[in-house]
Design a protein around this motif. Sequence first.
Motif, PDB file in Angstrom:
ATOM      1  N   VAL A   1       0.872  -1.163   0.000  1.00 20.61           N
ATOM      2  CA  VAL A   1       0.000   0.000   0.000  1.00 20.61           C
ATOM      3  C   VAL A   1       0.910   1.214   0.000  1.00 20.61           C
ATOM      4  CG1 VAL A   1      -1.758   1.290   1.244  1.00 20.61           C
ATOM      5  CG2 VAL A   1      -1.810  -1.194   1.282  1.00 20.61           C
ATOM      6  N   PHE A   2       0.767   2.089  -0.979  1.00 18.51           N
ATOM      7  CA  PHE A   2       1.754   3.134  -1.145  1.00 18.51           C
ATOM      8  C   PHE A   2       1.378   4.377  -0.358  1.00 18.51           C
ATOM      9  CE2 PHE A   2       4.165   0.638  -3.781  1.00 18.51           C
ATOM     10  CZ  PHE A   2       3.293  -0.157  -4.489  1.00 18.51           C
ATOM     11  N   ALA A   3       1.459   4.195   0.947  1.00 15.75           N
ATOM     12  CA  ALA A   3       1.241   5.267   1.898  1.00 15.75           C
ATOM     13  C   ALA A   3       1.989   4.858   3.143  1.00 15.75           C
ATOM     14  CB  ALA A   3      -0.246   5.421   2.196  1.00 15.75           C
ATOM     15  N   GLY A   4       2.169   5.816   4.065  1.00 19.32           N
ATOM     16  CA  GLY A   4       2.959   5.484   5.244  1.00 19.32           C
ATOM     17  C   GLY A   4       4.429   5.516   4.899  1.00 19.32           C
ATOM     18  N   CYS A   5       5.262   4.744   5.613  1.00 19.20           N
ATOM     19  CA  CYS A   5       6.704   4.846   5.420  1.00 19.20           C
ATOM     20  C   CYS A   5       7.380   3.493   5.426  1.00 19.20           C
ATOM     21  CB  CYS A   5       7.342   5.685   6.529  1.00 19.20           C
ATOM     22  SG  CYS A   5       6.886   7.415   6.473  1.00 19.20           S
ATOM     23  N   THR A   6       8.509   3.437   4.750  1.00 15.92           N
ATOM     24  CA  THR A   6       9.427   2.319   4.901  1.00 15.92           C
ATOM     25  C   THR A   6      10.813   2.873   5.141  1.00 15.92           C
ATOM     26  OG1 THR A   6      10.372   0.367   3.920  1.00 15.92           O
ATOM     27  CG2 THR A   6       9.905   2.131   2.414  1.00 15.92           C
ATOM     28  N   ASP A   7      11.595   2.192   5.949  1.00 17.39           N
ATOM     29  CA  ASP A   7      12.977   2.603   6.164  1.00 17.39           C
ATOM     30  C   ASP A   7      13.938   1.570   5.574  1.00 17.39           C
ATOM     31  OD1 ASP A   7      13.252   1.591   9.675  1.00 17.39           O
ATOM     32  OD2 ASP A   7      12.727   0.476   7.873  1.00 17.39           O
ATOM     33  N   ASN A   8      13.400   0.761   4.621  1.00 17.51           N
ATOM     34  CA  ASN A   8      14.220  -0.254   3.964  1.00 17.51           C
ATOM     35  C   ASN A   8      14.691  -1.312   4.944  1.00 17.51           C
ATOM     36  OD1 ASN A   8      15.055  -1.247   1.572  1.00 17.51           O
ATOM     37  ND2 ASN A   8      16.710   0.213   1.246  1.00 17.51           N
ATOM     38  N   SER A   9      13.955  -1.487   6.025  1.00  9.33           N
ATOM     39  CA  SER A   9      14.348  -2.469   7.029  1.00  9.33           C
ATOM     40  C   SER A   9      13.290  -3.555   7.204  1.00  9.33           C
ATOM     41  CB  SER A   9      14.588  -1.781   8.370  1.00  9.33           C
ATOM     42  OG  SER A   9      13.415  -1.171   8.845  1.00  9.33           O
ATOM     43  N   THR A  10      12.434  -3.707   6.193  1.00  9.24           N
ATOM     44  CA  THR A  10      11.378  -4.706   6.285  1.00  9.24           C
ATOM     45  C   THR A  10      11.953  -6.103   6.226  1.00  9.24           C
ATOM     46  OG1 THR A  10       9.893  -3.180   5.167  1.00  9.24           O
ATOM     47  CG2 THR A  10       9.219  -5.466   5.230  1.00  9.24           C
ATOM     48  N   ASN A  14      21.212  -5.653  -1.138  1.00  5.58           N
ATOM     49  CA  ASN A  14      22.592  -6.036  -0.824  1.00  5.58           C
ATOM     50  C   ASN A  14      22.903  -5.967   0.657  1.00  5.58           C
ATOM     51  OD1 ASN A  14      22.880  -6.366  -3.562  1.00  5.58           O
ATOM     52  ND2 ASN A  14      23.821  -4.374  -3.883  1.00  5.58           N
ATOM     53  N   GLU A  15      22.552  -4.851   1.297  1.00  3.14           N
ATOM     54  CA  GLU A  15      22.740  -4.717   2.733  1.00  3.14           C
ATOM     55  C   GLU A  15      21.705  -3.729   3.269  1.00  3.14           C
ATOM     56  OE1 GLU A  15      26.206  -4.606   1.210  1.00  3.14           O
ATOM     57  OE2 GLU A  15      25.510  -2.902   0.055  1.00  3.14           O
ATOM     58  N   TYR A  16      20.949  -4.154   4.266  1.00  4.29           N
ATOM     59  CA  TYR A  16      19.937  -3.304   4.884  1.00  4.29           C
ATOM     60  C   TYR A  16      19.557  -3.945   6.219  1.00  4.29           C
ATOM     61  CZ  TYR A  16      16.518  -6.783   3.324  1.00  4.29           C
ATOM     62  OH  TYR A  16      15.824  -7.947   3.123  1.00  4.29           O
ATOM     63  N   GLY A  32      16.473  -4.874  13.423  1.00  2.00           N
ATOM     64  CA  GLY A  32      17.680  -4.058  13.384  1.00  2.00           C
ATOM     65  C   GLY A  32      18.909  -4.816  12.940  1.00  2.00           C
ATOM     66  N   LYS A  33      18.743  -6.089  12.597  1.00  4.34           N
ATOM     67  CA  LYS A  33      19.860  -6.904  12.132  1.00  4.34           C
ATOM     68  C   LYS A  33      20.186  -6.566  10.683  1.00  4.34           C
ATOM     69  CE  LYS A  33      21.198 -11.756  11.465  1.00  4.34           C
ATOM     70  NZ  LYS A  33      20.726 -13.171  11.568  1.00  4.34           N
ATOM     71  N   ILE A  34      21.475  -6.452  10.365  1.00  2.89           N
ATOM     72  CA  ILE A  34      21.901  -6.185   9.003  1.00  2.89           C
ATOM     73  C   ILE A  34      21.821  -7.474   8.199  1.00  2.89           C
ATOM     74  CG2 ILE A  34      23.801  -5.411   7.527  1.00  2.89           C
ATOM     75  CD1 ILE A  34      24.738  -3.649   9.840  1.00  2.89           C
ATOM     76  N   VAL A  35      21.075  -7.441   7.101  1.00  2.69           N
ATOM     77  CA  VAL A  35      20.843  -8.617   6.272  1.00  2.69           C
ATOM     78  C   VAL A  35      21.025  -8.244   4.802  1.00  2.69           C
ATOM     79  CG1 VAL A  35      19.236  -9.646   7.937  1.00  2.69           C
ATOM     80  CG2 VAL A  35      18.346  -8.146   6.129  1.00  2.69           C
ATOM     81  N   GLY A  36      20.937  -9.236   3.921  1.00  2.00           N
ATOM     82  CA  GLY A  36      21.005  -8.970   2.493  1.00  2.00           C
ATOM     83  C   GLY A  36      21.881  -9.966   1.764  1.00  2.00           C
ATOM     84  N   PHE A  37      21.949  -9.827   0.448  1.00  2.00           N
ATOM     85  CA  PHE A  37      22.779 -10.706  -0.370  1.00  2.00           C
ATOM     86  C   PHE A  37      24.239 -10.635   0.047  1.00  2.00           C
ATOM     87  CE2 PHE A  37      25.674 -10.653  -4.117  1.00  2.00           C
ATOM     88  CZ  PHE A  37      25.742 -12.030  -4.311  1.00  2.00           C
ATOM     89  N   VAL A  57      32.073  -9.141  12.047  1.00  4.56           N
ATOM     90  CA  VAL A  57      31.532  -8.106  12.927  1.00  4.56           C
ATOM     91  C   VAL A  57      31.166  -6.919  12.046  1.00  4.56           C
ATOM     92  CG1 VAL A  57      31.974  -6.583  14.884  1.00  4.56           C
ATOM     93  CG2 VAL A  57      32.969  -8.889  14.834  1.00  4.56           C
ATOM     94  N   TYR A  58      29.875  -6.745  11.777  1.00  7.14           N
ATOM     95  CA  TYR A  58      29.418  -5.688  10.882  1.00  7.14           C
ATOM     96  C   TYR A  58      29.316  -4.372  11.651  1.00  7.14           C
ATOM     97  CZ  TYR A  58      28.393  -9.663   7.924  1.00  7.14           C
ATOM     98  OH  TYR A  58      28.502 -10.813   7.184  1.00  7.14           O
ATOM     99  N   THR A  59      30.044  -3.388  11.168  1.00  8.10           N
ATOM    100  CA  THR A  59      30.131  -2.095  11.845  1.00  8.10           C
ATOM    101  C   THR A  59      29.633  -1.007  10.909  1.00  8.10           C
ATOM    102  OG1 THR A  59      32.092  -2.903  13.022  1.00  8.10           O
ATOM    103  CG2 THR A  59      31.671  -0.519  13.069  1.00  8.10           C
ATOM    104  N   GLU A  60      28.559  -0.331  11.307  1.00  2.92           N
ATOM    105  CA  GLU A  60      27.973   0.692  10.444  1.00  2.92           C
ATOM    106  C   GLU A  60      28.868   1.923  10.338  1.00  2.92           C
ATOM    107  OE1 GLU A  60      23.658   1.416  10.239  1.00  2.92           O
ATOM    108  OE2 GLU A  60      23.584   0.176  12.052  1.00  2.92           O
TER     109      GLU A  60
END
Length: 306
Positions: A24-33, A80-82, A87-92, A109-112
């Motif tokens: 549904v194209f309303a509200g928000c996403t932070d690319n962390s779904t 790739n990374e999100y 809050g866990k970093i995931v992706g290809f 150890v993934y460090t932002e």
Amino acid sequence: MSHRSTFARGGFAPVLCIAVGALVFAGCTDNSTDESSSSGASATVQINVVRVDEIAQTVPEKIRAAKKLVVGVNVPYAPNEYKDDSGKIVGFDVDLMNAVAQVLDVTPVYTESDFDKIIPAIQAGTYDMGMSSFTDSKEREQTVDFTTYFNAGVQWAQQTGKPVDPNNACGKRVAVQSTTVEDTDDVPTKSAACLAAGKPPIDKVKFDRQDDATTALVLGKVDAMSADSPVTAYGIKQSGGKIEPAGEVFDSAPYGWPVAKGSPLAEVLKLAVQHLIDDGTYQKIAENWGVQNGTIQQSVVNGAVN
């Protein structure tokens, strides 16, 4: 050439949002779904990978003794990374690096970090390596070495049924993520060609985050977007049919993991990636994330084409 540049991120990011999970194209996403719950997209794949002694024994002593690999990463850049909902970093990239770490018998150890600070931190010894969809370029190879693991190009997208020609987008509004090569090279070059032909320039619309650029296209705030091919493919998949490819993938170039110049870690990573390519694990991970069109058959150190 495509992909993230070395410049600092910046610029104005309009607040445009998508509720991807419900499409549904309303509200928000932070690319962390969490991808396992959104439109059938791929989730992190569970693969059993074991230590390979002859490769693990070549890991630099400092890393082997610590049993950890400190990896600088910038998010979000799905798929790739999100971050997922926890809050866990995931992706290809993450799944592949996790598999590499298992081959090497170390813990990643993934460090932002800010994207433009990753390579300097590698040079300073703060990070062992970077993992953030870096294009392996001749310019970057002057300061760090790269182990290649993927091949990506530029892919434009358009609203479904509203065609845009990337080579004749004069006067169109085109979304890009700030500081990517789509922002610094691709769209400016095409816009300059428009001006040279006596046509109106492309109206480049910059966003700090790729998900905001994609959302702007979904909502019709722009006519098209330009992004890395796996990123565009992911955005199309998540849009539920709202957007589609515009033209073909072009300017393909390798992604690589940067390490300190002259570090033996580059060769170690190459051996680990090649092992995963040869035993089929690499392909399984790529297919799980829908990025198999960019897989490679051979990993190399410093494979820049430009």
